[in-house]
Design a protein around this motif. Structure first.
Motif, PDB file in Angstrom:
ATOM      1  N   PRO A  96     -22.804  74.853 -27.386  1.00 22.12           N
ATOM      2  CA  PRO A  96     -22.784  73.400 -27.596  1.00 22.12           C
ATOM      3  C   PRO A  96     -23.996  72.930 -28.385  1.00 22.12           C
ATOM      4  CG  PRO A  96     -23.537  73.886 -25.375  1.00 22.12           C
ATOM      5  CD  PRO A  96     -23.127  75.206 -25.981  1.00 22.12           C
ATOM      6  N   VAL A  97     -23.809  71.858 -29.142  1.00 28.17           N
ATOM      7  CA  VAL A  97     -24.881  71.258 -29.923  1.00 28.17           C
ATOM      8  C   VAL A  97     -24.873  69.755 -29.659  1.00 28.17           C
ATOM      9  CG1 VAL A  97     -25.712  70.747 -32.251  1.00 28.17           C
ATOM     10  CG2 VAL A  97     -24.790  73.012 -31.727  1.00 28.17           C
ATOM     11  N   GLN A  98     -26.031  69.184 -29.400  1.00 28.46           N
ATOM     12  CA  GLN A  98     -26.155  67.741 -29.266  1.00 28.46           C
ATOM     13  C   GLN A  98     -26.332  67.140 -30.653  1.00 28.46           C
ATOM     14  OE1 GLN A  98     -25.983  65.978 -26.198  1.00 28.46           O
ATOM     15  NE2 GLN A  98     -25.288  67.993 -25.533  1.00 28.46           N
ATOM     16  N   ALA A  99     -25.473  66.203 -31.014  1.00 30.42           N
ATOM     17  CA  ALA A  99     -25.511  65.623 -32.357  1.00 30.42           C
ATOM     18  C   ALA A  99     -25.323  64.118 -32.288  1.00 30.42           C
ATOM     19  CB  ALA A  99     -24.426  66.237 -33.236  1.00 30.42           C
ATOM     20  N   TYR A 100     -25.960  63.427 -33.223  1.00 29.16           N
ATOM     21  CA  TYR A 100     -25.745  61.991 -33.338  1.00 29.16           C
ATOM     22  C   TYR A 100     -24.533  61.750 -34.221  1.00 29.16           C
ATOM     23  CZ  TYR A 100     -26.402  57.029 -34.051  1.00 29.16           C
ATOM     24  OH  TYR A 100     -26.197  55.672 -34.082  1.00 29.16           O
ATOM     25  N   CYS A 101     -23.586  60.949 -33.722  1.00 31.07           N
ATOM     26  CA  CYS A 101     -22.369  60.615 -34.457  1.00 31.07           C
ATOM     27  C   CYS A 101     -22.411  59.153 -34.878  1.00 31.07           C
ATOM     28  CB  CYS A 101     -21.127  60.849 -33.595  1.00 31.07           C
ATOM     29  SG  CYS A 101     -20.879  62.571 -33.103  1.00 31.07           S
ATOM     30  N   TRP A 110     -19.123  60.517 -38.952  1.00 25.58           N
ATOM     31  CA  TRP A 110     -20.209  61.246 -39.597  1.00 25.58           C
ATOM     32  C   TRP A 110     -21.059  61.983 -38.569  1.00 25.58           C
ATOM     33  CZ3 TRP A 110     -20.493  61.524 -44.834  1.00 25.58           C
ATOM     34  CH2 TRP A 110     -19.806  60.552 -45.581  1.00 25.58           C
ATOM     35  N   THR A 111     -21.403  63.242 -38.875  1.00 25.22           N
ATOM     36  CA  THR A 111     -22.310  64.038 -38.052  1.00 25.22           C
ATOM     37  C   THR A 111     -23.684  64.058 -38.712  1.00 25.22           C
ATOM     38  OG1 THR A 111     -20.464  65.471 -37.371  1.00 25.22           O
ATOM     39  CG2 THR A 111     -22.706  66.293 -37.008  1.00 25.22           C
ATOM     40  N   ALA A 112     -24.694  63.556 -38.022  1.00 24.05           N
ATOM     41  CA  ALA A 112     -26.046  63.518 -38.581  1.00 24.05           C
ATOM     42  C   ALA A 112     -26.659  64.912 -38.550  1.00 24.05           C
ATOM     43  CB  ALA A 112     -26.914  62.534 -37.809  1.00 24.05           C
ATOM     44  N   ILE A 113     -27.145  65.376 -39.709  1.00 24.09           N
ATOM     45  CA  ILE A 113     -27.821  66.670 -39.763  1.00 24.09           C
ATOM     46  C   ILE A 113     -29.339  66.495 -39.899  1.00 24.09           C
ATOM     47  CG2 ILE A 113     -25.808  67.867 -40.671  1.00 24.09           C
ATOM     48  CD1 ILE A 113     -27.124  67.759 -43.452  1.00 24.09           C
ATOM     49  N   GLN A 114     -29.765  65.298 -40.298  1.00 25.90           N
ATOM     50  CA  GLN A 114     -31.194  64.971 -40.391  1.00 25.90           C
ATOM     51  C   GLN A 114     -31.373  63.504 -40.088  1.00 25.90           C
ATOM     52  OE1 GLN A 114     -33.057  62.869 -42.582  1.00 25.90           O
ATOM     53  NE2 GLN A 114     -34.846  63.973 -43.300  1.00 25.90           N
ATOM     54  N   ILE A 143     -30.807  69.281 -37.471  1.00 24.57           N
ATOM     55  CA  ILE A 143     -29.811  69.861 -36.580  1.00 24.57           C
ATOM     56  C   ILE A 143     -29.829  71.384 -36.611  1.00 24.57           C
ATOM     57  CG2 ILE A 143     -27.851  69.982 -38.176  1.00 24.57           C
ATOM     58  CD1 ILE A 143     -26.129  68.801 -35.860  1.00 24.57           C
ATOM     59  N   GLY A 144     -30.347  71.977 -37.684  1.00 24.52           N
ATOM     60  CA  GLY A 144     -30.431  73.436 -37.797  1.00 24.52           C
ATOM     61  C   GLY A 144     -29.580  73.957 -38.936  1.00 24.52           C
ATOM     62  N   ASN A 145     -30.146  74.858 -39.737  1.00 21.84           N
ATOM     63  CA  ASN A 145     -29.409  75.380 -40.879  1.00 21.84           C
ATOM     64  C   ASN A 145     -28.202  76.212 -40.485  1.00 21.84           C
ATOM     65  OD1 ASN A 145     -31.126  74.154 -42.703  1.00 21.84           O
ATOM     66  ND2 ASN A 145     -32.439  75.944 -42.976  1.00 21.84           N
ATOM     67  N   ASP A 146     -28.301  76.919 -39.352  1.00 18.76           N
ATOM     68  CA  ASP A 146     -27.131  77.653 -38.878  1.00 18.76           C
ATOM     69  C   ASP A 146     -25.986  76.704 -38.547  1.00 18.76           C
ATOM     70  OD1 ASP A 146     -28.199  80.167 -39.190  1.00 18.76           O
ATOM     71  OD2 ASP A 146     -28.676  80.471 -37.064  1.00 18.76           O
ATOM     72  N   MET A 281     -26.061  62.691 -43.314  1.00 15.67           N
ATOM     73  CA  MET A 281     -24.882  62.876 -42.465  1.00 15.67           C
ATOM     74  C   MET A 281     -23.777  63.536 -43.276  1.00 15.67           C
ATOM     75  SD  MET A 281     -24.772  59.241 -40.367  1.00 15.67           S
ATOM     76  CE  MET A 281     -24.239  58.276 -41.801  1.00 15.67           C
ATOM     77  N   ILE A 282     -22.943  64.317 -42.579  1.00 13.74           N
ATOM     78  CA  ILE A 282     -21.828  64.962 -43.260  1.00 13.74           C
ATOM     79  C   ILE A 282     -20.516  64.632 -42.549  1.00 13.74           C
ATOM     80  CG2 ILE A 282     -23.214  66.809 -44.242  1.00 13.74           C
ATOM     81  CD1 ILE A 282     -22.243  68.640 -42.005  1.00 13.74           C
ATOM     82  N   ARG A 283     -19.436  64.655 -43.312  1.00 10.99           N
ATOM     83  CA  ARG A 283     -18.095  64.436 -42.763  1.00 10.99           C
ATOM     84  C   ARG A 283     -17.114  65.266 -43.555  1.00 10.99           C
ATOM     85  NH1 ARG A 283     -16.076  58.436 -43.119  1.00 10.99           N
ATOM     86  NH2 ARG A 283     -15.879  59.025 -45.311  1.00 10.99           N
ATOM     87  N   ARG A 284     -16.339  66.088 -42.857  1.00  4.79           N
ATOM     88  CA  ARG A 284     -15.365  66.912 -43.564  1.00  4.79           C
ATOM     89  C   ARG A 284     -14.216  66.062 -44.085  1.00  4.79           C
ATOM     90  NH1 ARG A 284     -11.468  68.000 -39.465  1.00  4.79           N
ATOM     91  NH2 ARG A 284     -12.376  67.690 -37.399  1.00  4.79           N
TER      92      ARG A 284
END
Length: 285
Positions: A96-101, A110-114, A143-146, A281-284
């Protein structure tokens, strides 16, 4: 929800500390499970009794082995409030990863990566720290490069970049294509097709091929993967992990609130001292 049908198919209702524990209860005879994070309850069902949503407050239902990958999945599942959520970019419930949406900007999902909001967290970090991620998703975070690789490796995605300034202005840019390779590929960046917005393009087509960042590898102060004779990430006026070419015209991970932070976003934002916050933020698609 049809209570009679759900009760007929109900294999059990249990106390559960997390969705991971709940999913683990859903073995071969289970096709469908529900988790209520407020009640800390888990339900396992033999059959699928709904299309994937429930009218019961607080309950969310999942097909067995179907995982919430990102914030777009959460939005599709009926979550419309921005905030911190648990996602599973690797496709497994054990990671699991905690992410800001962000569920409001440009349609949400949108998923925040920074994020840099308080400026209290240093982004002058090692390769391993950028690999694994650091910070808190509700405040300042990488959020991490991986994780970025996992989110984009099979999902064509858009990138949303915003910079808020000390004068209260917020500027943004969008790129239609964004992906990052794995660690073996040095987290190589791939960008495509920005539509010019208020921030402008300082990453893809800058007018100087030595400053364009698509195709560039990630560098940190302890890992030099750029095209410059020195390590861009280790220069005193840069300091921080990023995708560098012959250095570059964009760098959102510089020394916070410092005149030494040069060119956070060249031509639009020239010095870091004027920056009040940043978001990626990214969104597929």
């Amino acid at each position: 929800m049809d209570d009679k049908k759900s009760n007929e198919d109900l294999l059990g209702e249990h106390n559960s500390t997390s969705i991971i524990e709940c999913a683990a209860r859903c073995q071969k005879e289970c096709s469908f499970y529900g988790f209520n994070p407020n009640m800390k309850k888990c339900r396992t069902h033999k059959k699928i009794f709904t299309s994937g949503k429930s009218n019961e407050s607080g309950w969310r239902y999942y097909l067995n082995n179907v995982i919430i990958i990102d914030c777009k999945d959460l939005q599709a599942d009926g979550y419309f409030n921005s905030g911190v959520y648990e996602i599973y970019p690797s496709g497994t419930i054990t990671s699991p990863v905690q992410a800001y949406c962000d569920m409001t900007k440009m349609g949400g999902g949108w998923t925040a990566i920074q994020k840099r909001i308080t400026g209290s967290l240093s982004f002058d970090r090692t390769w391993t720290e950028y690999k694994n991620g650091f910070g808190s998703p509700e405040q300042d975070v990488w959020i991490g490069n991986d994780v970025i690789h996992q989110l984009t490796k099979e999902n064509p995605s858009s990138l949303y970049v915003s910079i808020s300034l000390q004068n209260g202005t917020t500027l943004y840019e969008m790129y239609d294509g964004f992906s990052v390779s794995d660690e073996a590929g040095k987290y190589q960046l791939f960008l495509a097709g920005p539509a010019t917005r208020t921030l402008g393009d300082s990453m893809l087509d800058t007018g100087d091929s030595n400053r364009d960042l698509s195709g560039m590898y990630f560098s940190t102060p302890d890992r030099d993967n750029d095209r410059y004779s020195a390590n861009c990430a280790d220069l005193s006026y840069i300091r921080g992990g990023w995708w560098f070419n012959y250095c570059g015209f964009a760098h959102l991970n510089g020394l916070w609130s410092s005149e030494s932070w040069r060119w956070p976003w060249y031509r639009t934002v020239m010095v870091g001292i004027s920056v009040n916050g940043t978001t990626m933020m990214i969104r597929r698609h």
